[in-house]
Write an enzyme that holds these catalytic residues in place. Sequence first.
Site, PDB file in Angstrom:
ATOM      1  N   LYS A 172       0.838  -1.214   0.000  1.00 58.14           N
ATOM      2  CA  LYS A 172       0.000   0.000   0.000  1.00 58.14           C
ATOM      3  C   LYS A 172       0.871   1.263   0.000  1.00 58.14           C
ATOM      4  O   LYS A 172       0.591   2.230  -0.710  1.00 58.14           O
ATOM      5  CB  LYS A 172      -0.919  -0.057   1.228  1.00 58.14           C
ATOM      6  CG  LYS A 172      -1.673   1.200   1.541  1.00 58.14           C
ATOM      7  CD  LYS A 172      -2.696   1.570   0.485  1.00 58.14           C
ATOM      8  CE  LYS A 172      -3.444   2.824   0.902  1.00 58.14           C
ATOM      9  NZ  LYS A 172      -4.183   3.421  -0.216  1.00 58.14           N
ATOM     10  N   LYS A 241       1.321  11.547   5.716  1.00 56.31           N
ATOM     11  CA  LYS A 241       1.624  10.405   6.598  1.00 56.31           C
ATOM     12  C   LYS A 241       2.069   9.191   5.777  1.00 56.31           C
ATOM     13  O   LYS A 241       3.069   8.542   6.087  1.00 56.31           O
ATOM     14  CB  LYS A 241       0.374  10.067   7.414  1.00 56.31           C
ATOM     15  CG  LYS A 241       0.463   8.760   8.175  1.00 56.31           C
ATOM     16  CD  LYS A 241      -0.844   7.983   8.291  1.00 56.31           C
ATOM     17  CE  LYS A 241      -1.650   7.824   7.072  1.00 56.31           C
ATOM     18  NZ  LYS A 241      -2.744   6.889   7.058  1.00 56.31           N
TER      19      LYS A 241
END
Length: 297
Positions: A172, A241
């Site tokens: 991911k 992030k």
Amino acid sequence: MADLLGFVGVGRMGGPMASRLLDAGYRLCVYDVSDEATAPLVARGAELAASPAEVASTAETVFISLPTPDVVREVTLGSNGGLINGSKVRTIIDLSTTGPGVATEVAGKLAERKIALVDSPVSGGVTGAKAGTLAVMVSCPMPTYQKLEPVLKVFGKLFHAGEKPGLAQTAKLANNLLAATALVATSEAMAMGVKAGLDAKVLIDIINASSGRNSASQDKFPRAILPRTFDFGFATGLSYKDVRLCVEEAEAMGVPMVVGGAVREMLAVTRARFGAASDFTHIAKVLEEWAGVEIKG
Ligand code: NAD
């Protein structure tokens, strides 16, 4: 009676995913710090819990879709109301993007209580969450994967990334680094083209028929930047992030990321200028300000 599932964190992604579980006939017990987030699900018959622990005392399988690694730690391992304190939970499926480090740490602590963590980050945005067309990356032992397949299929297309906790998170992060890089680089190219006198819509059409096309030129620009809505549905703070986690994990493994580092800094600039809650398509606005142009179609 239909299976009962738990769901903690029903925001932009978790909300529509939980809603699809209701559509598929599952019963749900939900918790979120925001009443606004849980209200539409409760209106459709979901049970509302007062804490993650209460969800975990109601359901054996609990999904989480939470914003940051710290919130994932608190919701799973928190000594008061964390999922780990629930009496019924056996499997926690983490749909958030938290990085392999956190997945490994949380999986280890949950395993001490005989609770399995399945890291299962997703890609495809709010549109994919609503339509059930997400890419769902899963790491867990094969027998667990086979058991969870029917319910995970409600969200989209499944990929078994491996057995080790964190492998799906690594996949991911690799994807999100590329998605953010495409947005930054396309913003730079578009700002240059518009400043030179090209029409933004013409330039996007040229790129999309040529070798420079990418997820930003094909989707984010036509949908959220050229129409000036800047509402793609992914927060700048969350993209920052993801790229930060990716670059940190890569560097820790001895894989330098020169471009990744630059993309992270562009996201830091966008966050400082427009705030963590702004949509990450605001990256294009930073370029617009620097170039003194408007990229509108
Ligand atoms: P969001 O902020 O819309 O949703 C997060 C939800 O968690 C919110 O409803 C919030 O109230 C809730 N929450 C926060 N702290 C909590 C706590 N302590 N206890 C319970 N609930 C709490 O974020 P999102 O866009 O839905 O993203 C969720 C996760 O999915 C993130 O990890 C993100 O990186 C990832 N993701 C997002 C997208 C996207 O396009 N938005 C795509 C793929 C993956």
